[in-house]
Motif scaffolding. Structure first.
Motif, mmCIF file in Angstrom:
data_model
loop_
_atom_site.group_PDB
_atom_site.id
_atom_site.type_symbol
_atom_site.label_atom_id
_atom_site.label_comp_id
_atom_site.label_asym_id
_atom_site.label_seq_id
_atom_site.Cartn_x
_atom_site.Cartn_y
_atom_site.Cartn_z
ATOM 1 N N THR A 170 0.825 -1.210 0.000
ATOM 2 C CA THR A 170 0.000 0.000 0.000
ATOM 3 C C THR A 170 0.862 1.265 0.000
ATOM 4 O O THR A 170 0.413 2.327 -0.434
ATOM 5 C CB THR A 170 -0.953 0.026 1.211
ATOM 6 O OG1 THR A 170 -0.186 -0.041 2.421
ATOM 7 C CG2 THR A 170 -1.922 -1.143 1.165
ATOM 8 N N LYS B 255 0.098 4.056 -2.779
ATOM 9 C CA LYS B 255 -0.209 5.429 -2.384
ATOM 10 C C LYS B 255 0.703 6.420 -3.086
ATOM 11 O O LYS B 255 0.260 7.505 -3.514
ATOM 12 C CB LYS B 255 -0.081 5.576 -0.864
ATOM 13 C CG LYS B 255 -0.500 6.942 -0.339
ATOM 14 C CD LYS B 255 -0.458 6.979 1.178
ATOM 15 C CE LYS B 255 -0.932 8.340 1.690
ATOM 16 N NZ LYS B 255 -0.918 8.398 3.180
ATOM 17 N N ASP C 220 -7.805 -3.627 2.982
ATOM 18 C CA ASP C 220 -6.999 -2.409 2.901
ATOM 19 C C ASP C 220 -6.281 -2.304 1.562
ATOM 20 O O ASP C 220 -6.153 -1.209 0.985
ATOM 21 C CB ASP C 220 -5.965 -2.385 4.035
ATOM 22 C CG ASP C 220 -6.580 -2.044 5.380
ATOM 23 O OD1 ASP C 220 -7.752 -1.611 5.401
ATOM 24 O OD2 ASP C 220 -5.902 -2.195 6.403
ATOM 25 N N SER D 125 -6.803 0.714 -1.350
ATOM 26 C CA SER D 125 -5.694 1.494 -1.905
ATOM 27 C C SER D 125 -5.699 1.465 -3.427
ATOM 28 O O SER D 125 -5.456 2.486 -4.085
ATOM 29 C CB SER D 125 -4.357 0.954 -1.382
ATOM 30 O OG SER D 125 -4.249 1.099 0.009
#
Length: 363
Positions: free
Chosen positions: A121, A125, A176, A180
């Motif tokens: 992630t 990001k 999660d 993302s």
């Protein structure tokens, strides 16, 4: 449309979006607390603590830089994503190399694979389209609301489905990761800017970003020293109980009120040369927070037992003392972003860093 109307409309999108997302999150919590064990939440706490720490180490303040600068061009945007990729890529590599040692240090060896997966992630990001932040700079938070809403709904559906199937903390890890990826895809889908690698404005941006980097490290350490201590010195079940109590107590600040304050940074930036208007906006923001935060905090204290039983079930009632201890911090967490946004909008990030240094030593 006036600036005040734009800010209020943007805040409305952020608040409504946050309420919807948190409602979905609460549904997820209601289910997961009854499907997973405290040990599972302890592992999730360890994973989040570790990955977020390396995320903070690699912070470049791309979003803050774009929102606070009066005029932005393609060179700024290209340098922003290039700097982000370099910093986050380097710290992701460090995390992967140290992952075995970190897991052994916190007695979480069986979470090693999950740590590697969740660490992706960081790279995802860093790859987001910096042009998407221009929508926020223009106080157009509708598109951000749409992307975050889509990411939340998909991740919650996946988490609940996988939790039912496997009853494992891996459900949260995969959720999660999916969130993302959706945010990454949405940033390119909803803005036509296509970044290129460039470090042409690196000196200017690093002058701004370096203090956010130092501030991020100090601020994260200040905010998570307690959780680091618990994770290191207690078993996974105790860590999970502490994590859930802390998360629920701080929820109104981080998932509701702070979201409502998100449009303040671009709004402050528009008034950075008008002291009277700038001070008015700060005063209004403080007033806005107080009329909401005080009643919420009071209600949480009075109804703490009911809140815990409703959200988590009777098996979690033992976390009540920890839960109530975090409620005053919830109020302070609502006020802090106002002053941080004000300082960042005037590009005096150095002051926010030293403020966090002082707070860390008082912790």
């Amino acid at each position: 449309m006036s600036l005040a109307s734009s800010v209020l409309k943007s805040s409305g999108f952020m608040v409504f979006g946050s309420l919807f997302q948190k409602s979905a999150g609460l549904i997820s919590t209601l289910i997961l607390a009854r499907l997973l064990l405290p040990e599972d939440f302890g592992k999730v706490a360890f994973l989040a603590l570790t990955v977020n720490f390396f995320n903070v180490l690699s912070i470049t303040g791309t979003q803050q830089y774009i929102l606070s600068k009066e005029n932005i061009d393609d060179k700024d945007l290209n340098t922003a994503i290039s700097l982000d990729l370099l910093m986050k890529g380097a710290f992701w590599f460090v995390l992967v190399c140290l992952s075995t040692f970190i897991c052994e240090f916190f007695n979480m060896e069986d979470a090693h694979t999950a740590l590697i997966v969740l660490s992706l992630t960081i790279l995802i990001k860093a790859s987001r389209n910096p042009g998407f932040y221009l929508h926020q700079k223009e106080l157009n938070y509708k598109l951000l609301f749409q992307v975050e809403l889509t990411a939340k709904v998909l991740s919650v559906v996946v988490v609940i489905f996988l939790a039912f199937l496997y009853q494992s903390y891996w459900a949260i890890v995969i959720g999660d990761l999916i969130s993302s990826v959706v945010l990454l895809c949405g940033s390119y889908k909803l803005h036509n800017f296509r970044p290129k690698f460039s470090l042409e404005r690196i000196k200017v941006q690093w002058t701004f970003s370096k203090w956010l980097f130092f501030k991020g490290v100090i601020g994260y350490s200040k905010s998570n020293l307690d959780q680091m201590f618990v994770t290191k010195n207690f078993d996974a079940a105790t860590t999970g109980s502490f994590y859930m109590a802390r998360d629920i107590a701080l929820m109104p600040a981080f998932d509701f009120l702070n979201k409502a304050l998100a449009p303040l940074l671009p709004a402050f930036a528009y008034s950075q040369n008008d002291d009277e208007m700038f001070n008015y906006k700060i005063s209004f923001a403080i007033f806005f927070v107080n009329i909401l935060a005080f009643p919420i905090a009071a209600l949480m204290i009075v109804a703490s037992d009911s809140i815990i039983v409703t959200l988590l079930g009777k098996d979690w009632i033992g976390i009540n003392d920890v839960f109530t201890a975090f409620i005053p911090l919830m109020y302070l967490a609502c006020l802090a972003p106002i002053f941080a946004h004000a300082l960042v909008s005037r590009q005096v990030v150095k002051v926010t860093f030293w403020t966090d240094v002082v707070a860390l030593f008082m912790h």
